[in-house]
Design an enzyme around this catalytic site. Sequence first.
Site, PDB file in Angstrom:
ATOM      1  N   THR A 125     -27.368   0.092  12.707  1.00 51.27           N
ATOM      2  CA  THR A 125     -26.599   0.764  13.612  1.00 51.27           C
ATOM      3  C   THR A 125     -26.682  -0.441  14.921  1.00 51.27           C
ATOM      4  O   THR A 125     -26.983  -1.536  14.687  1.00 51.27           O
ATOM      5  CB  THR A 125     -27.029   2.172  14.236  1.00 51.27           C
ATOM      6  OG1 THR A 125     -26.343   2.704  15.050  1.00 51.27           O
ATOM      7  CG2 THR A 125     -28.271   2.120  14.675  1.00 51.27           C
ATOM      8  N   LYS A 148     -24.533  -4.356  13.375  1.00 48.34           N
ATOM      9  CA  LYS A 148     -23.602  -4.025  12.126  1.00 48.34           C
ATOM     10  C   LYS A 148     -22.648  -5.363  11.787  1.00 48.34           C
ATOM     11  O   LYS A 148     -22.257  -5.733  10.743  1.00 48.34           O
ATOM     12  CB  LYS A 148     -22.596  -3.027  12.449  1.00 48.34           C
ATOM     13  CG  LYS A 148     -23.116  -1.781  12.455  1.00 48.34           C
ATOM     14  CD  LYS A 148     -22.077  -0.513  12.684  1.00 48.34           C
ATOM     15  CE  LYS A 148     -22.586   1.005  12.545  1.00 48.34           C
ATOM     16  NZ  LYS A 148     -21.806   1.911  12.390  1.00 48.34           N
ATOM     17  N   ASN A 197     -22.833  -1.222   7.522  1.00 48.95           N
ATOM     18  CA  ASN A 197     -23.819  -0.031   8.109  1.00 48.95           C
ATOM     19  C   ASN A 197     -24.821  -0.012   6.942  1.00 48.95           C
ATOM     20  O   ASN A 197     -25.867   0.766   7.337  1.00 48.95           O
ATOM     21  CB  ASN A 197     -23.174   1.128   8.458  1.00 48.95           C
ATOM     22  CG  ASN A 197     -22.798   1.996   7.534  1.00 48.95           C
ATOM     23  OD1 ASN A 197     -22.409   1.606   6.479  1.00 48.95           O
ATOM     24  ND2 ASN A 197     -22.537   3.321   7.495  1.00 48.95           N
ATOM     25  N   ASP A 211     -19.277   4.391   6.717  1.00 53.49           N
ATOM     26  CA  ASP A 211     -18.498   5.264   7.628  1.00 53.49           C
ATOM     27  C   ASP A 211     -17.244   5.715   7.110  1.00 53.49           C
ATOM     28  O   ASP A 211     -17.087   6.946   7.233  1.00 53.49           O
ATOM     29  CB  ASP A 211     -18.412   4.400   9.153  1.00 53.49           C
ATOM     30  CG  ASP A 211     -20.098   4.460   9.725  1.00 53.49           C
ATOM     31  OD1 ASP A 211     -20.833   5.348   9.083  1.00 53.49           O
ATOM     32  OD2 ASP A 211     -19.877   3.727  10.350  1.00 53.49           O
ATOM     33  N   GLY A 241      -9.258   5.791  19.651  1.00 54.50           N
ATOM     34  CA  GLY A 241     -10.409   4.981  19.700  1.00 54.50           C
ATOM     35  C   GLY A 241     -10.048   3.964  18.739  1.00 54.50           C
ATOM     36  O   GLY A 241      -9.188   3.922  17.845  1.00 54.50           O
ATOM     37  N   GLY A 288     -12.960   1.518  18.107  1.00 51.16           N
ATOM     38  CA  GLY A 288     -14.360   0.847  18.263  1.00 51.16           C
ATOM     39  C   GLY A 288     -14.778   0.877  16.576  1.00 51.16           C
ATOM     40  O   GLY A 288     -13.751   0.856  15.777  1.00 51.16           O
ATOM     41  N   GLY A 324     -17.481  16.596  12.332  1.00 45.95           N
ATOM     42  CA  GLY A 324     -18.013  15.140  12.191  1.00 45.95           C
ATOM     43  C   GLY A 324     -19.276  15.301  11.448  1.00 45.95           C
ATOM     44  O   GLY A 324     -19.744  14.236  10.923  1.00 45.95           O
TER      45      GLY A 324
HETATM   46  P1  NDP Z   1     -17.745   2.014  19.771  1.00 45.12           P
HETATM   47  O1  NDP Z   1     -18.655   1.755  21.093  1.00 45.12           O
HETATM   48  O2  NDP Z   1     -17.518   0.884  18.858  1.00 45.12           O
HETATM   49  O3  NDP Z   1     -16.239   2.548  20.202  1.00 45.12           O
HETATM   50  C1  NDP Z   1     -16.187   3.650  21.211  1.00 45.12           C
HETATM   51  C2  NDP Z   1     -14.619   4.020  21.370  1.00 45.12           C
HETATM   52  O4  NDP Z   1     -14.466   5.117  22.115  1.00 45.12           O
HETATM   53  C3  NDP Z   1     -13.696   2.807  21.954  1.00 45.12           C
HETATM   54  O5  NDP Z   1     -12.458   2.775  21.543  1.00 45.12           O
HETATM   55  C4  NDP Z   1     -13.720   3.172  23.387  1.00 45.12           C
HETATM   56  O6  NDP Z   1     -12.375   2.825  24.159  1.00 45.12           O
HETATM   57  C5  NDP Z   1     -13.468   4.728  23.291  1.00 45.12           C
HETATM   58  N1  NDP Z   1     -13.980   5.638  24.377  1.00 45.12           N
HETATM   59  C6  NDP Z   1     -15.424   5.551  24.819  1.00 45.12           C
HETATM   60  N2  NDP Z   1     -15.312   6.211  26.011  1.00 45.12           N
HETATM   61  C7  NDP Z   1     -14.116   6.660  26.188  1.00 45.12           C
HETATM   62  C8  NDP Z   1     -13.554   7.390  27.361  1.00 45.12           C
HETATM   63  N3  NDP Z   1     -14.145   7.830  28.180  1.00 45.12           N
HETATM   64  N4  NDP Z   1     -12.104   7.245  27.369  1.00 45.12           N
HETATM   65  C9  NDP Z   1     -11.119   6.856  26.405  1.00 45.12           C
HETATM   66  N5  NDP Z   1     -11.828   6.204  25.387  1.00 45.12           N
HETATM   67  C10 NDP Z   1     -13.225   5.913  25.329  1.00 45.12           C
HETATM   68  O7  NDP Z   1     -18.539   3.192  19.101  1.00 45.12           O
HETATM   69  P2  NDP Z   1     -18.597   3.636  17.657  1.00 45.12           P
HETATM   70  O8  NDP Z   1     -16.981   3.311  16.952  1.00 45.12           O
HETATM   71  O9  NDP Z   1     -19.383   3.106  16.989  1.00 45.12           O
HETATM   72  O10 NDP Z   1     -18.848   5.204  17.877  1.00 45.12           O
HETATM   73  C11 NDP Z   1     -17.832   6.219  18.213  1.00 45.12           C
HETATM   74  C12 NDP Z   1     -18.332   7.596  18.088  1.00 45.12           C
HETATM   75  O11 NDP Z   1     -18.372   7.794  16.703  1.00 45.12           O
HETATM   76  C13 NDP Z   1     -20.152   7.614  18.513  1.00 45.12           C
HETATM   77  O12 NDP Z   1     -20.193   9.001  18.950  1.00 45.12           O
HETATM   78  C14 NDP Z   1     -20.788   7.617  17.193  1.00 45.12           C
HETATM   79  O13 NDP Z   1     -22.047   8.487  17.219  1.00 45.12           O
HETATM   80  C15 NDP Z   1     -19.805   8.441  16.256  1.00 45.12           C
HETATM   81  N6  NDP Z   1     -19.996   8.157  14.770  1.00 45.12           N
HETATM   82  C16 NDP Z   1     -19.994   9.083  13.975  1.00 45.12           C
HETATM   83  C17 NDP Z   1     -20.141   8.818  12.532  1.00 45.12           C
HETATM   84  C18 NDP Z   1     -20.160  10.037  11.634  1.00 45.12           C
HETATM   85  O14 NDP Z   1     -20.701   9.891  10.576  1.00 45.12           O
HETATM   86  N7  NDP Z   1     -19.758  11.194  12.073  1.00 45.12           N
HETATM   87  C19 NDP Z   1     -20.303   7.654  12.125  1.00 45.12           C
HETATM   88  C20 NDP Z   1     -20.189   6.532  13.040  1.00 45.12           C
HETATM   89  C21 NDP Z   1     -20.226   6.708  14.343  1.00 45.12           C
HETATM   90  P3  NDP Z   1     -12.519   1.130  24.673  1.00 45.12           P
HETATM   91  O15 NDP Z   1     -12.135   0.255  23.537  1.00 45.12           O
HETATM   92  O16 NDP Z   1     -11.203   1.390  25.706  1.00 45.12           O
HETATM   93  O17 NDP Z   1     -13.980   0.985  25.278  1.00 45.12           O
END
Ligand code: NDP
Length: 285
Positions: free
Chosen positions: A67, A71, A92, A108, A132, A134, A250
Amino acid sequence: MEKNYRAELTGVFGDPVDGNPTGVMEEAAYEALNLNFRYITMKVTPDDFPDAMRAVRALHMKGVNLTMPHKITVLPYLDELSEAARIIGAVNTVVVREDGTLFGENTDGKGFVEALGHEGEKPEGRVITILGAGGAARAIAVECALGGAARINIINRTISKAEELAKLIRKETPAQAEAFGWETGVKVPEGTDILINATSIGFAPESQWRPDIDYDTVTKGMVVSDVVFNPVSTLFLQETAARGAKTISGLGMLACQGARNFTLWTGCEAPLKVMEDKLREEFES
Ligand code: NDP
């Protein structure tokens, strides 16, 4: 016959990692199948990562999850990648194979598609909108595109990241893809069949937040899913359900990706219900 007191080791490397819930579901699954496996949640800093990867071999581990922030850094340590992991550019799950080589997978996105399937839905032919860009969004977008999605819309606060992901989808998969910026009250693009929150907005303890979209553009019958798994019923899911959407939490994605890890490491079919129940119990307590 000589007794075997040695346990097979699996676990997760991350920093921070204290709140990672994967261990509780994997341990519950090992116990349910009476397997002599352990899952250890380990803090590994970026500086210590090379030593930790050496330990995977030295301790004859079966594999590890990775994590934040490992990754991508793990890639040079691996001998082979799955197709999805190669396209996503992140791993992952590492599997130590019988011959000692390391295989990298990204479960994932596969977990997401499988959880969708359990609700009678699939990406094939669908228009999918992802909030998103990320790690989670990337994994889901790639897996849905490989699963036959017609089109992927990506809405992200930082538009350059959405554009980069859309470009990747167009280059590496047959799906169409388009990037959108995220203005206040952004509309869900017309024709969306499946809408996914792949940001961390709404994660406990900030469960009073929800993605800032125009909820009146969520249509009746739209499938809506959240990557946030704690709380299980997020405000995003509640608001979209109130507009007649079919919602998927989720928690299913988390359990399905955990089940895939379990099978990759043990070779056994995972007790998915045991894993889901354990997670629900954990988040509700
Ligand atoms: P990252 O940090 O890689 O990406 C976060 C994303 O969220 C980015 O696109 C970011 O935008 C956006 N973001 C964060 N805060 C805001 C905000 N206030 N307003 C608008 N956009 C926002 O994180 P991950 O992708 O790794 O994880 C995201 C979520 O997914 C986490 O909560 C994690 O726990 C969950 N997750 C769940 C899984 C499951 O099995 N259910 C598996 C993996 C993850 P920007 O690019 O502009 O910063």
